[in-house]
Design a protein around this motif. Structure first.
Motif, PDB file in Angstrom:
ATOM      1  N   ASN A   1      21.944 -28.337  26.432  1.00  0.00           N
ATOM      2  CA  ASN A   1      22.387 -27.175  27.205  1.00  0.00           C
ATOM      3  C   ASN A   1      22.159 -27.380  28.695  1.00  0.00           C
ATOM      4  O   ASN A   1      23.018 -27.062  29.525  1.00  0.00           O
ATOM      5  CB  ASN A   1      21.649 -25.920  26.732  1.00  0.00           C
ATOM      6  N   CYS A   2      20.995 -27.901  29.037  1.00  0.00           N
ATOM      7  CA  CYS A   2      20.677 -28.131  30.448  1.00  0.00           C
ATOM      8  C   CYS A   2      21.614 -29.168  31.054  1.00  0.00           C
ATOM      9  O   CYS A   2      22.105 -28.996  32.176  1.00  0.00           O
ATOM     10  CB  CYS A   2      19.219 -28.573  30.582  1.00  0.00           C
ATOM     11  N   ARG A   3      21.887 -30.227  30.331  1.00  0.00           N
ATOM     12  CA  ARG A   3      22.767 -31.277  30.856  1.00  0.00           C
ATOM     13  C   ARG A   3      24.182 -30.760  31.059  1.00  0.00           C
ATOM     14  O   ARG A   3      24.829 -31.075  32.068  1.00  0.00           O
ATOM     15  CB  ARG A   3      22.783 -32.470  29.906  1.00  0.00           C
ATOM     16  N   VAL A   4      24.669 -29.960  30.118  1.00  0.00           N
ATOM     17  CA  VAL A   4      26.034 -29.431  30.234  1.00  0.00           C
ATOM     18  C   VAL A   4      26.159 -28.550  31.468  1.00  0.00           C
ATOM     19  O   VAL A   4      27.105 -28.680  32.264  1.00  0.00           O
ATOM     20  CB  VAL A   4      26.411 -28.656  28.959  1.00  0.00           C
TER      21      VAL A   4
ATOM     22  N   GLY B   1      12.217 -15.110  30.437  1.00  0.00           N
ATOM     23  CA  GLY B   1      12.644 -16.393  29.897  1.00  0.00           C
ATOM     24  C   GLY B   1      11.761 -16.957  28.807  1.00  0.00           C
ATOM     25  O   GLY B   1      12.240 -17.679  27.933  1.00  0.00           O
ATOM     26  N   GLN B   2      10.474 -16.642  28.836  1.00  0.00           N
ATOM     27  CA  GLN B   2       9.591 -17.199  27.808  1.00  0.00           C
ATOM     28  C   GLN B   2       9.955 -16.726  26.411  1.00  0.00           C
ATOM     29  O   GLN B   2       9.781 -17.456  25.441  1.00  0.00           O
ATOM     30  CB  GLN B   2       8.142 -16.815  28.117  1.00  0.00           C
ATOM     31  N   ARG B   3      10.477 -15.525  26.295  1.00  0.00           N
ATOM     32  CA  ARG B   3      10.798 -14.976  24.979  1.00  0.00           C
ATOM     33  C   ARG B   3      12.240 -15.247  24.566  1.00  0.00           C
ATOM     34  O   ARG B   3      12.624 -14.928  23.445  1.00  0.00           O
ATOM     35  CB  ARG B   3      10.521 -13.467  24.970  1.00  0.00           C
ATOM     36  N   ILE B   4      13.041 -15.806  25.477  1.00  0.00           N
ATOM     37  CA  ILE B   4      14.410 -16.217  25.133  1.00  0.00           C
ATOM     38  C   ILE B   4      14.321 -17.678  24.715  1.00  0.00           C
ATOM     39  O   ILE B   4      14.361 -18.586  25.543  1.00  0.00           O
ATOM     40  CB  ILE B   4      15.354 -16.013  26.330  1.00  0.00           C
ATOM     41  N   ASN B   5      14.210 -17.904  23.411  1.00  0.00           N
ATOM     42  CA  ASN B   5      13.764 -19.223  22.974  1.00  0.00           C
ATOM     43  C   ASN B   5      14.371 -19.658  21.643  1.00  0.00           C
ATOM     44  O   ASN B   5      13.793 -20.476  20.937  1.00  0.00           O
ATOM     45  CB  ASN B   5      12.229 -19.218  22.852  1.00  0.00           C
ATOM     46  N   THR B   6      15.539 -19.129  21.291  1.00  0.00           N
ATOM     47  CA  THR B   6      16.133 -19.515  20.009  1.00  0.00           C
ATOM     48  C   THR B   6      17.415 -20.321  20.220  1.00  0.00           C
ATOM     49  O   THR B   6      17.407 -21.545  20.136  1.00  0.00           O
ATOM     50  CB  THR B   6      16.421 -18.267  19.156  1.00  0.00           C
ATOM     51  N   ILE B   7      18.522 -19.647  20.494  1.00  0.00           N
ATOM     52  CA  ILE B   7      19.804 -20.344  20.679  1.00  0.00           C
ATOM     53  C   ILE B   7      19.900 -20.978  22.058  1.00  0.00           C
ATOM     54  O   ILE B   7      20.386 -22.102  22.212  1.00  0.00           O
ATOM     55  CB  ILE B   7      20.980 -19.359  20.467  1.00  0.00           C
ATOM     56  N   PHE B   8      19.414 -20.273  23.055  1.00  0.00           N
ATOM     57  CA  PHE B   8      19.593 -20.678  24.453  1.00  0.00           C
ATOM     58  C   PHE B   8      18.241 -20.616  25.162  1.00  0.00           C
ATOM     59  O   PHE B   8      17.996 -19.733  25.980  1.00  0.00           O
ATOM     60  CB  PHE B   8      20.607 -19.738  25.115  1.00  0.00           C
TER      61      PHE B   8
ATOM     62  N   ILE C   1      15.387 -20.629  27.609  1.00  0.00           N
ATOM     63  CA  ILE C   1      15.316 -20.670  29.066  1.00  0.00           C
ATOM     64  C   ILE C   1      14.353 -21.749  29.537  1.00  0.00           C
ATOM     65  O   ILE C   1      14.484 -22.264  30.653  1.00  0.00           O
ATOM     66  CB  ILE C   1      14.903 -19.286  29.609  1.00  0.00           C
ATOM     67  N   ALA C   2      13.387 -22.118  28.703  1.00  0.00           N
ATOM     68  CA  ALA C   2      12.485 -23.209  29.075  1.00  0.00           C
ATOM     69  C   ALA C   2      13.241 -24.512  29.288  1.00  0.00           C
ATOM     70  O   ALA C   2      12.778 -25.398  30.011  1.00  0.00           O
ATOM     71  CB  ALA C   2      11.417 -23.395  27.993  1.00  0.00           C
ATOM     72  N   HIS C   3      14.414 -24.636  28.673  1.00  0.00           N
ATOM     73  CA  HIS C   3      15.236 -25.831  28.838  1.00  0.00           C
ATOM     74  C   HIS C   3      16.299 -25.651  29.921  1.00  0.00           C
ATOM     75  O   HIS C   3      16.526 -26.563  30.720  1.00  0.00           O
ATOM     76  CB  HIS C   3      15.917 -26.188  27.515  1.00  0.00           C
ATOM     77  N   VAL C   4      16.959 -24.508  29.933  1.00  0.00           N
ATOM     78  CA  VAL C   4      18.109 -24.317  30.825  1.00  0.00           C
ATOM     79  C   VAL C   4      17.761 -23.535  32.082  1.00  0.00           C
ATOM     80  O   VAL C   4      18.629 -23.335  32.935  1.00  0.00           O
ATOM     81  CB  VAL C   4      19.266 -23.613  30.080  1.00  0.00           C
TER      82      VAL C   4
END
Length: 320
Positions: free
Chosen positions: A278-281, A121-128, A130-133
């Motif tokens: 994204n997290c709220r949705v 998750g740390q490297r998935i950090n552009t469109i989606f 993971i730190a947020h969702v």
């Protein structure tokens, strides 16, 4: 808008890239080290990042993750509606029950993929990001595990499936913490520190830097995760050793408590993360799934009460 983004917008144009690198190295730092300092007045605590961030995955990876999580949500919604339909009809669809565990996020096929996404998750950090969702994905996984029981003909196979689900939820919560806690620790380092200039991530603070900082409002390994693990274990005990009255009461109590905690976390994340769209949705969708599942359980419980009432009435009328 967080503090780091605010500073980035306010910096002059020729300093933007330099500050972006500093911001990334601090927000993605997984290991902070404290150094001795001689300036106890201006820099009583001096920290530096002792880990290197490899970099973000390409945006294509984020897009694939987004599509996969969307499928997980749609599959969970579909089978939730199927459960409601079969509850009203009173006739379960055995084919769907057998195939369902392979299509939901808590099943033996998709669960490893969810864990892989959270682990990276740390490297998935552009469109989606993971730190947020990440917390919302964990909630979706927890709802799936609570709503859909593993169907198996043999007790041993059922125990293996249920144990793998328990292990998966535990690992998922740890992976979420491994993503969001460094983010909030770095955010606290940006907000409550000043750059010392000795290295890219060297900061001076007037107070110790704690894990998660002061703004970490969510933990993956929480009472919700523990209550769900206990609820799944109680299901396993009831299946293997039989549904005694006490064990059934304990199982239903733990499941009800787990549903309450998941719903509470969903509402909390919706209110606590207004800037994370994204997290709220996802959390709003998860809250809707919780409402559908709770409605189905209440409907089944009322149907069971009505059936018991009719049975007692029939027994009384049959007495001469």
């Amino acid at each position: 808008m967080d503090y780091a983004q605010y500073m980035l917008d306010e910096m002059p144009a020729h300093h933007e890239w330099a500050f972006h690198d500093i911001k990334t190295s601090i927000l993605k730092c997984t290991r902070w080290q404290v150094e001795e300092t001689t300036d106890f007045l201006n820099c009583p605590y001096h920290y530096f990042c002792d880990s290197n961030y490899v970099g973000d995955y390409p945006a294509f990876i984020d897009l694939v993750v987004l599509i996969f999580i969307t499928y997980c949500f749609m599959a969970t919604t579909f089978f939730t509606l199927v459960d409601l339909t079969t509850t009203k009809r009173g006739v379960p669809n055995n084919l769907i029950l057998r195939k369902r565990k392979y299509l939901v996020p808590s099943g033996p096929i998709l669960l490893p993929l969810v864990l892989l996404i959270l682990a990276k998750g740390q490297r998935i950090n552009t469109i989606f990001p993971i730190a947020h969702v990440g917390p919302a994905i964990l909630l979706l996984l927890q709802v799936s595990a609570l709503a859909f029981r593993n169907e198996a003909d043999q007790d041993l196979r059922y125990a293996v499936l249920e144990a793998s689900t328990v292990s998966g939820i535990l690992h998922a919560s740890l992976y979420v913490d491994a993503v969001i806690l460094p983010y909030y620790t770095g955010l606290d380092a940006l907000m409550g520190s000043r750059l010392s200039g000795e290295c890219t991530s060297c900061v001076c603070r007037n107070e110790p830097l704690i894990v998660g900082g002061k703004s970490a409002f969510y933990r993956g390994l929480s009472r919700t995760t523990l209550s769900i693990i206990f609820a799944l274990c109680s299901r396993m005990v009831c299946r293997i050793y039989g549904e005694e009255r006490i064990s059934v009461v304990i199982r239903n109590t733990l499941e009800g408590l787990s549903w309450f905690f998941v719903a509470f976390d969903s509402v909390f994340l919706i209110r606590a993360s207004p800037e994370w769209v994204n997290c709220r949705v996802v959390c709003i969708g998860v809250l809707g799934l919780i409402c559908f599942n709770v409605f189905g359980k209440v409907y089944r419980f009322l149907g069971w009460l009505e059936l018991r009432r009719m049975q007692r009435k029939a027994e009384v009328s049959s007495i001469p």
